[in-house]
Design a protein around this motif. Structure first.
Motif, PDB file in Angstrom:
ATOM      1  N   UNK A   1       4.655   6.733  -5.980  1.00 17.74           N
ATOM      2  CA  UNK A   1       4.702   5.878  -4.809  1.00 17.74           C
ATOM      3  C   UNK A   1       5.269   6.549  -3.512  1.00 17.74           C
ATOM      4  N   UNK A   2       6.186   7.193  -3.582  1.00 15.06           N
ATOM      5  CA  UNK A   2       6.645   7.784  -2.420  1.00 15.06           C
ATOM      6  C   UNK A   2       5.730   8.868  -1.747  1.00 15.06           C
ATOM      7  N   UNK A   3       5.060   9.434  -2.595  1.00  9.59           N
ATOM      8  CA  UNK A   3       3.950  10.441  -1.959  1.00  9.59           C
ATOM      9  C   UNK A   3       2.951   9.534  -1.212  1.00  9.59           C
ATOM     10  N   UNK A   4       2.389   8.348  -1.934  1.00  7.42           N
ATOM     11  CA  UNK A   4       1.514   7.517  -1.468  1.00  7.42           C
ATOM     12  C   UNK A   4       2.045   7.103  -0.001  1.00  7.42           C
TER      13      UNK A   4
ATOM     14  N   UNK B   1      -9.667   7.534  -5.875  1.00  2.77           N
ATOM     15  CA  UNK B   1      -9.184   8.642  -6.747  1.00  2.77           C
ATOM     16  C   UNK B   1      -9.291  10.167  -6.390  1.00  2.77           C
ATOM     17  N   UNK B   2     -10.438  10.243  -5.539  1.00  2.00           N
ATOM     18  CA  UNK B   2     -10.618  11.569  -4.873  1.00  2.00           C
ATOM     19  C   UNK B   2      -9.621  12.010  -3.794  1.00  2.00           C
ATOM     20  N   UNK B   3      -8.752  11.009  -3.445  1.00  2.00           N
ATOM     21  CA  UNK B   3      -7.481  11.419  -2.649  1.00  2.00           C
ATOM     22  C   UNK B   3      -6.207  11.334  -3.117  1.00  2.00           C
ATOM     23  N   UNK B   4      -6.280  10.834  -4.420  1.00  2.00           N
ATOM     24  CA  UNK B   4      -4.909  10.809  -4.890  1.00  2.00           C
ATOM     25  C   UNK B   4      -4.632  11.752  -6.209  1.00  2.00           C
ATOM     26  N   UNK B   5      -5.643  12.426  -6.407  1.00  2.00           N
ATOM     27  CA  UNK B   5      -5.598  13.262  -7.534  1.00  2.00           C
ATOM     28  C   UNK B   5      -4.497  14.467  -7.304  1.00  2.00           C
ATOM     29  N   UNK B   6      -4.216  14.983  -6.175  1.00  2.00           N
ATOM     30  CA  UNK B   6      -3.244  15.904  -5.722  1.00  2.00           C
ATOM     31  C   UNK B   6      -1.931  15.390  -5.882  1.00  2.00           C
ATOM     32  N   UNK B   7      -2.011  14.057  -5.221  1.00  2.00           N
ATOM     33  CA  UNK B   7      -0.687  13.320  -5.355  1.00  2.00           C
ATOM     34  C   UNK B   7      -0.267  13.225  -6.679  1.00  2.00           C
TER      35      UNK B   7
ATOM     36  N   UNK C   1       4.149   8.347   1.983  1.00  2.00           N
ATOM     37  CA  UNK C   1       4.504   9.531   3.069  1.00  2.00           C
ATOM     38  C   UNK C   1       3.412   9.891   3.854  1.00  2.00           C
ATOM     39  N   UNK C   2       1.971   9.623   3.114  1.00  2.00           N
ATOM     40  CA  UNK C   2       0.847   9.846   3.961  1.00  2.00           C
ATOM     41  C   UNK C   2       0.111   8.479   4.244  1.00  2.00           C
ATOM     42  N   UNK C   3       0.796   7.401   4.020  1.00  4.94           N
ATOM     43  CA  UNK C   3       0.305   6.012   4.544  1.00  4.94           C
ATOM     44  C   UNK C   3      -1.158   5.708   3.832  1.00  4.94           C
ATOM     45  N   UNK C   4      -0.813   5.999   2.688  1.00  3.66           N
ATOM     46  CA  UNK C   4      -1.937   5.570   1.637  1.00  3.66           C
ATOM     47  C   UNK C   4      -1.561   4.379   0.857  1.00  3.66           C
ATOM     48  N   UNK C   5      -2.697   3.664   0.481  1.00  4.53           N
ATOM     49  CA  UNK C   5      -2.718   2.507  -0.099  1.00  4.53           C
ATOM     50  C   UNK C   5      -3.905   2.539  -1.164  1.00  4.53           C
ATOM     51  N   UNK C   6      -3.539   2.173  -2.267  1.00  5.86           N
ATOM     52  CA  UNK C   6      -4.711   2.028  -3.296  1.00  5.86           C
ATOM     53  C   UNK C   6      -5.350   0.567  -3.088  1.00  5.86           C
ATOM     54  N   UNK C   7      -6.534   0.607  -3.524  1.00  6.33           N
ATOM     55  CA  UNK C   7      -7.307  -0.741  -3.457  1.00  6.33           C
ATOM     56  C   UNK C   7      -6.477  -1.864  -3.674  1.00  6.33           C
ATOM     57  N   UNK C   8      -6.038  -1.984  -5.073  1.00  5.87           N
ATOM     58  CA  UNK C   8      -5.107  -3.065  -5.463  1.00  5.87           C
ATOM     59  C   UNK C   8      -3.756  -3.158  -4.706  1.00  5.87           C
ATOM     60  N   UNK C   9      -3.412  -2.283  -4.127  1.00  4.50           N
ATOM     61  CA  UNK C   9      -2.270  -2.419  -3.149  1.00  4.50           C
ATOM     62  C   UNK C   9      -2.524  -3.241  -1.751  1.00  4.50           C
ATOM     63  N   UNK C  10      -3.922  -2.746  -1.325  1.00  2.00           N
ATOM     64  CA  UNK C  10      -4.528  -3.452  -0.161  1.00  2.00           C
ATOM     65  C   UNK C  10      -4.820  -4.862  -0.381  1.00  2.00           C
ATOM     66  N   UNK C  11      -5.234  -5.036  -1.484  1.00  2.00           N
ATOM     67  CA  UNK C  11      -5.534  -6.496  -1.834  1.00  2.00           C
ATOM     68  C   UNK C  11      -4.047  -7.221  -1.717  1.00  2.00           C
TER      69      UNK C  11
END
Length: 696
Positions: A413-416, A341-347, A418-428
């Motif tokens: 989802x597009x913002x995630x 969450x500390x990295x996704x709040x801005x998104x 664009x930064x090559x971010x994945x939330x833990x559930x997506x990574x799982x």
């Protein structure tokens, strides 16, 4: 010839001065190798027909029992000469003629007038049971008529000194509402043979005996480790209910519930050891032991070292699940960054600028909907979202509203991406795809999950995919009363079928009953789930130990509070310098303030962090947030700054949905419950200014 050592012996051993401790350890090694050696200086005690003393040195003696009819030798006690002899006069070691278990009882207790003053009548609780039923539970014939006068838990506690621990436990479970058959099966289900009260050899093999007696093997390195850490009795002494869980063969996943301090993690570790011992070294299979937090995984690995030899330990991989996911994906060339969450709040702030003006919903709603509906149900498309059940969400949505809300989620989802971010559930979910495509789902023969209540639905789906569906595949331990992360999960909906394989531990080995009652009261009136769409209860959750009532203190200022803590710690250390003390608070900022204070006073402190194990050899005052003490225990716990606004912690965004706010309050209660139940001997709760509403 059979040699055994009682649990009481280890307790007495831990209290010896260092010189006598070392001498006794050497004596025990000599004793286990040959209990009939002339050099042991046996002296028969005239008060009994089967107790002897053996000489430690000029001042100390061990008490040994050797019945005349068996080649059995049992170390029972060690103490100063006169105290050891006095102990031997007051105790008997005997086989219970009904249960077949070996017991140490206080022989000199004449049952005197107690506070049980009821007349026998049909309204007294235990009068409903037949004599033969109570005898079968282990009640001594001399105590039988008094047991039938017991009507409630207070009566039972008053009578406790006249009965054994297992009888006390059985009577408590009956009082708490369990049926006679449930209690008997829980404690004595394996007792099917005729009992010979003179056969001590057979009695030592009884599961009930193993909770109090350790049978020494010929080449017993485990024993020597135990002698050097006598208070860590969890290494070898298991309650019959725990031992059954550890050694039983199951046809599928198992879930074990149990309140704080009931030994769930101990059972999970012994289960890992047991299963690892069954794996052939050439099978190239391992057991994964996983949990939610990194520092708990570190602690579990250190404790497994204490009960496993190198070969057994090499078959057990201990890792918190997020770390396992990260390492697995990295090994397979994963390019995305797993973010929290500390990295996704801005998104989220950016995504919410696209919120359609037709939607009259607070911004907090979108994050909650994303977490509780989209991620929890692996919703990937608008069509999935339109169809998905939203049971448990307070706000009803039309089809049109869902379409509009999805626009915000698409932007997020597009913002995630664009930064090559994945939330833990997506990574799982990405791990699950890799497992399926590469047919890697059988890398583990068994998976053991500790603190399961804090894992989310996607984590359980991943676990299900990581191990083949077969016997003994998944072993889950947890307690939703201690859920401080995540939300309710239904195992059956994650592909984990535990039907008919659900067990419960009831006996708290850590805290006093006074601390247990204070902690349980925090959750009174709350409906706690059992992780599989049922309800769990603490009605049959009990501690066998007693101590002082938890102390709640209020102060006008922080300075007054911290000054009292300083004096309180000094008084504890004056009585027992080796006592382990932990100051617990809700946030790291508060912990840092206490750290500065004690540093200024030149008082050694240790901050418990996410990435390191707690080194018990360091005698400094522990400082930790409520989250960080999960899975740990201390002699004395001080919960500080229980102020209004701190506990429950004020949040910037409150939900318009009452259910969300109720769940948030429950998590705050649970986190205090966790902190309180870390205490073994005493609990101090403190606040200054306006006290927390949880204390009101």
């Amino acid at each position: 010839m059979k040699v055994a050592i009682s649990s009481d012996f280890f307790t007495a051993l831990s209290k010896l001065p260092k010189a006598q401790l070392n001498k006794t350890i050497k004596l025990v090694e000599k004793f286990k190798n040959n209990p009939t050696s002339n050099g042991l200086n046996y002296e028969k005690l005239h008060a009994t027909n089967n107790m002897h003393s053996i000489r430690v040195d000029g001042s100390y003696r061990c008490i040994v029992m050797s019945p005349q009819s068996n080649d059995v030798y049992i170390l029972l006690w060690v103490d100063k000469h006169n105290d050891a002899y006095d102990w031997a006069k007051k105790h008997r070691c005997m086989v219970n003629s009904q249960t077949g278990s070996l017991e140490i009882i206080q022989a000199t207790h004449e049952i005197e007038d107690t506070s049980i003053l009821h007349e026998v009548n049909s309204d007294i609780f235990f009068s409903q049971f037949k004599d033969k039923e109570l005898l079968k539970l282990g009640v001594n014939e001399k105590a039988l008529k008094y047991v039938k006068l017991i009507n409630d838990e207070n009566d039972l506690d008053d009578f406790r000194k006249y009965i054994t621990e297992e009888v006390y436990e059985a009577l408590f479970y009956l009082l708490s509402g369990d049926s006679y058959e449930e209690v008997y099966n829980y404690l004595y289900a394996d007792n099917t043979t005729e009992v010979d009260a003179d056969d001590f050899t057979t009695a030592l093999d009884n599961d009930s005996s193993k909770r109090s007696f350790y049978v020494v093997e010929a080449d017993d390195t485990e024993l020597m480790n135990m002698l050097n850490a006598p208070l860590e009795k969890w290494r070898v002494f298991l309650h019959p209910s725990q031992r059954k869980l550890v050694e039983k063969e199951y046809n599928g996943p198992v879930r074990v519930l149990g309140g704080a301090g009931t030994g769930k993690t101990v059972v999970a570790m012994h289960r890992a050891k047991y299963l690892a011992s069954q794996i052939n070294l050439f099978e190239n299979k391992k057991i994964l032991f996983t949990t939610y937090t990194k520092n708990l995984a570190i602690d579990i690995h250190e404790n497994l070292k204490k009960i496993c030899d190198e070969e057994t330990l090499s078959k057990i991989e201990v890792k918190n699940l997020d770390q396992w996911v990260y390492e697995f994906l990295t090994k397979h060339g994963y390019k995305n960054e797993i973010v929290y969450s500390n990295k996704t709040d801005d998104l989220w702030e950016q995504a919410l600028t696209s919120k359609p003006i037709e939607l009259d919903l607070p911004e907090s709603f979108f994050k909650e909907e994303w977490e509780r509906v989209i991620q929890a149900n692996a919703v990937a498309t608008l069509n999935d979202y339109i169809k998905v059940s939203r049971v448990g969400r307070g706000t009803r949505l039309s089809r049109t509203q869902r379409k509009l809300i999805w626009e915000v989620f698409e932007e997020y989802k597009l913002l995630l991406s664009s930064k090559s971010y994945k939330e833990p559930s997506d990574a799982m979910r990405d791990v699950r795809i890799l497992l399926k495509n590469n047919e890697l789902n059988s890398i583990y023969s068994h998976i053991i999950i500790d603190e399961a209540q804090d894992l989310n639905a996607e984590a359980f789906r991943l676990v299900r995919d990581m191990v083949e569906e077969t016997k003994n595949d998944i072993f889950i331990v947890g307690d939703a009363h201690q859920r401080i992360y995540g939300h309710k999960v239904v195992l059956g909906q994650c592909g984990i079928n535990i039907r008919g394989r659900s067990k419960k531990l009831k006996l708290n080995y850590r805290t006093t009953d006074e601390i247990r009652k204070w902690a349980v009261a925090l959750l009174n009136g709350e409906k706690i789930d059992d992780m599989d769409d049922g309800v769990d209860s603490n009605n049959d959750y009990k501690s066998l130990y007693h101590g002082p009532e938890p102390l709640v203190k209020s102060f006008e200022s922080y300075e007054d509070e911290v000054g009292f803590i300083d004096e309180y710690i000094k008084s504890i250390k004056k009585e027992d310098e080796s006592s382990r003390i932990c100051i617990v608070a809700r946030t790291q900022k508060i912990i840092d303030a206490y750290s500065e204070y004690f540093t200024s006073k030149n008082i050694p402190t240790v901050k418990i962090s996410r990435n390191t194990k707690d080194n018990i050899s360091n005698n400094g005052i522990r400082l930790a947030t409520m989250h960080r003490v999960k899975g740990l225990d201390f002699d004395h716990v001080i919960i500080a700054s229980m102020n209004d606004g701190i506990v429950p912690l004020e949040v910037s965004e409150k939900s318009d949905e009452q259910q969300i706010e109720d769940e948030r309050l429950l998590r705050e209660k649970s986190i205090v419950f966790v902190a309180a139940t870390r205490a073994k001997k005493s609990l101090l709760i403190m606040c200054y200014g306006e006290k927390s509403k949880l204390l009101q």
